[in-house]
Design a protein around this motif. Structure first.
Motif, PDB file in Angstrom:
ATOM      1  N   GLU A 176       4.813  -5.816  14.593  1.00  0.00           N
ATOM      2  CA  GLU A 176       4.501  -4.547  13.738  1.00  0.00           C
ATOM      3  C   GLU A 176       4.962  -3.153  14.369  1.00  0.00           C
ATOM      4  N   ARG A 177       5.285  -2.295  13.640  1.00  0.00           N
ATOM      5  CA  ARG A 177       5.692  -1.039  14.246  1.00  0.00           C
ATOM      6  C   ARG A 177       5.162  -0.069  13.119  1.00  0.00           C
ATOM      7  N   LYS A 178       5.196   1.389  13.714  1.00  0.00           N
ATOM      8  CA  LYS A 178       4.301   2.105  12.680  1.00  0.00           C
ATOM      9  C   LYS A 178       5.112   3.735  13.064  1.00  0.00           C
ATOM     10  N   ARG A 179       4.633   4.515  12.132  1.00  0.00           N
ATOM     11  CA  ARG A 179       5.270   5.784  11.952  1.00  0.00           C
ATOM     12  C   ARG A 179       4.392   6.675  11.576  1.00  0.00           C
ATOM     13  N   LEU A 180       4.140   8.024  12.242  1.00  0.00           N
ATOM     14  CA  LEU A 180       3.268   9.031  11.790  1.00  0.00           C
ATOM     15  C   LEU A 180       4.024  10.172  10.689  1.00  0.00           C
ATOM     16  N   GLY A 181       3.045  10.451  10.085  1.00  0.00           N
ATOM     17  CA  GLY A 181       3.442  11.625   8.976  1.00  0.00           C
ATOM     18  C   GLY A 181       2.462  12.674   9.134  1.00  0.00           C
ATOM     19  N   TYR A 182       3.007  13.810   8.960  1.00  0.00           N
ATOM     20  CA  TYR A 182       2.088  15.189   9.084  1.00  0.00           C
ATOM     21  C   TYR A 182       1.937  16.051   7.749  1.00  0.00           C
ATOM     22  N   CYS A 183       0.991  16.528   7.593  1.00  0.00           N
ATOM     23  CA  CYS A 183       0.931  17.272   6.425  1.00  0.00           C
ATOM     24  C   CYS A 183       1.762  18.543   6.436  1.00  0.00           C
ATOM     25  N   TYR A 184       2.600  18.916   5.605  1.00  0.00           N
ATOM     26  CA  TYR A 184       3.255  20.259   5.658  1.00  0.00           C
ATOM     27  C   TYR A 184       3.233  20.848   4.187  1.00  0.00           C
ATOM     28  N   GLN A 217       0.724  -1.304   0.078  1.00  0.00           N
ATOM     29  CA  GLN A 217      -0.055  -0.071  -0.119  1.00  0.00           C
ATOM     30  C   GLN A 217       0.947   1.395   0.114  1.00  0.00           C
ATOM     31  N   GLU A 218       0.573   2.168  -0.673  1.00  0.00           N
ATOM     32  CA  GLU A 218       1.486   3.406  -0.917  1.00  0.00           C
ATOM     33  C   GLU A 218       0.966   4.463  -0.270  1.00  0.00           C
ATOM     34  N   PRO A 219       2.018   5.275   0.557  1.00  0.00           N
ATOM     35  CA  PRO A 219       1.614   6.391   1.064  1.00  0.00           C
ATOM     36  C   PRO A 219       0.957   7.439   0.251  1.00  0.00           C
ATOM     37  N   LEU A 220       0.637   8.803   0.712  1.00  0.00           N
ATOM     38  CA  LEU A 220       0.266   9.617  -0.235  1.00  0.00           C
ATOM     39  C   LEU A 220       1.382  10.217  -1.059  1.00  0.00           C
ATOM     40  N   GLN A 221       1.154  10.837  -2.138  1.00  0.00           N
ATOM     41  CA  GLN A 221       2.205  11.396  -2.846  1.00  0.00           C
ATOM     42  C   GLN A 221       2.312  12.882  -2.736  1.00  0.00           C
ATOM     43  N   ASN A 222       3.733  13.463  -2.959  1.00  0.00           N
ATOM     44  CA  ASN A 222       3.711  15.033  -2.955  1.00  0.00           C
ATOM     45  C   ASN A 222       2.764  15.483  -4.158  1.00  0.00           C
ATOM     46  N   GLY A 273       0.638  31.792  -5.665  1.00  0.00           N
ATOM     47  CA  GLY A 273       1.844  30.671  -6.451  1.00  0.00           C
ATOM     48  C   GLY A 273       1.594  29.402  -6.085  1.00  0.00           C
ATOM     49  N   GLU A 274       2.668  28.708  -6.692  1.00  0.00           N
ATOM     50  CA  GLU A 274       2.689  27.214  -6.231  1.00  0.00           C
ATOM     51  C   GLU A 274       3.126  26.974  -5.103  1.00  0.00           C
ATOM     52  N   VAL A 275       2.704  25.952  -4.170  1.00  0.00           N
ATOM     53  CA  VAL A 275       3.423  25.378  -3.232  1.00  0.00           C
ATOM     54  C   VAL A 275       3.238  23.890  -3.136  1.00  0.00           C
ATOM     55  N   LEU A 276       4.288  23.237  -2.295  1.00  0.00           N
ATOM     56  CA  LEU A 276       4.343  21.786  -2.416  1.00  0.00           C
ATOM     57  C   LEU A 276       3.577  21.372  -1.001  1.00  0.00           C
ATOM     58  N   VAL A 277       2.875  20.507  -1.345  1.00  0.00           N
ATOM     59  CA  VAL A 277       2.224  19.795  -0.076  1.00  0.00           C
ATOM     60  C   VAL A 277       2.737  18.317   0.055  1.00  0.00           C
ATOM     61  N   PHE A 278       3.229  18.061   1.339  1.00  0.00           N
ATOM     62  CA  PHE A 278       4.068  16.825   1.307  1.00  0.00           C
ATOM     63  C   PHE A 278       3.882  16.214   2.770  1.00  0.00           C
TER      64      PHE A 278
END
Length: 238
Positions: free
Chosen positions: A156-164, A122-127, A134-139
């Motif tokens: 199992e282990r997990k990691r968290l990712g935040y919207c930047y 399963q794939e995480p969200l793409q940039n 103007g254009e900004v990058l969401v990652f």
């Protein structure tokens, strides 16, 4: 008589009940966190005064009577079940109104969490690029992998990712701290969690014996109505 299928008890290790967020003395730190998970903002001053301003730029108000906010005896601030609406600036001052520390926090909505399992392909969200003037990058800004939940057997282990959000040549910022009161409907603006399998040997030197306190026991049977079971002081950060 209905036979019980199982007994569910809730307990937690007493020493790991709080997740502390720290920042250097007289500094301002930006942080992305998840809603619904208790935290403590550290401020080591017994007579600390806490002020808050929301992300839409309201005036600072003294935090003295909020249902889910409590000042601890040492001066730190405990937030129970923080919500996305509480994103903003938390300022700790001494009793002479001198700055001790500031936290600018984006409580990202845990109900929109995008969850993937790495071993299932399963794939995480793409940039993605967002146009705001103007254009900004969401990652996704990923935190380190947490510890494996078992030792001596597959776990199992997990990691968290935040919207930047990142503008060209600028320092990235948590999404809502960047957008402020901008009304944007965009499905990419959400946090993530990634899971993967792990296997680690058991290390007796790292095993810590801690007392556990049982909060409640539920008896579940075949005719039990759907239930939402909550584990007090559980946290996605551990």
């Amino acid at each position: 008589m209905l036979a019980a299928l199982c007994l569910v008890s809730f307990s937690f290790p007493m020493l790991w009940a709080q997740t502390f967020i720290s920042c250097s003395y007289k500094s301002q730190c930006q942080q992305a966190l998840l809603s619904g998970n208790d935290i403590v903002l550290r401020c080591d001053h017994k007579k600390a005064l806490w002020y808050f301003s929301s992300i839409i730029g309201e005036n600072m108000v003294l935090l003295n009577s909020r249902p889910n906010i409590k000042k601890l005896p040492g001066g730190s601030l405990q937030l129970s079940d923080p919500q996305p609406s509480q994103a903003g600036l938390f300022r700790c001052e001494d009793d002479a109104n001198g700055l001790l520390v500031e936290y600018e926090i984006d409580f990202q909505d845990a109900t929109t969490l995008h969850i993937t399992h790495k071993d299932l392909g399963q794939e995480p969200l793409q940039n993605e690029t967002l146009k705001l003037g103007g254009e900004v990058l969401v990652f996704t800004h990923w935190k380190p992998w947490q510890d494996c939940n078992r030792c001596g057997e597959p776990g199992e282990r997990k990691r968290l990712g935040y919207c930047y959000v990142e503008e060209p040549l600028e320092t990235p910022m948590p999404c809502r701290l960047y957008l402020r009161d901008e009304k944007v409907q965009y499905s990419r603006l959400r946090p993530e969690m990634q899971v993967e399998g792990c296997f680690v040997p058991c290390d007796p030197d790292k095993e810590i014996q801690q007392p556990f306190f049982i909060f409640d026991i539920y008896q579940l049977g075949k005719l039990t109505n759907p239930m939402w079971l909550t584990c007090p002081l559980a946290s996605i950060y551990r």
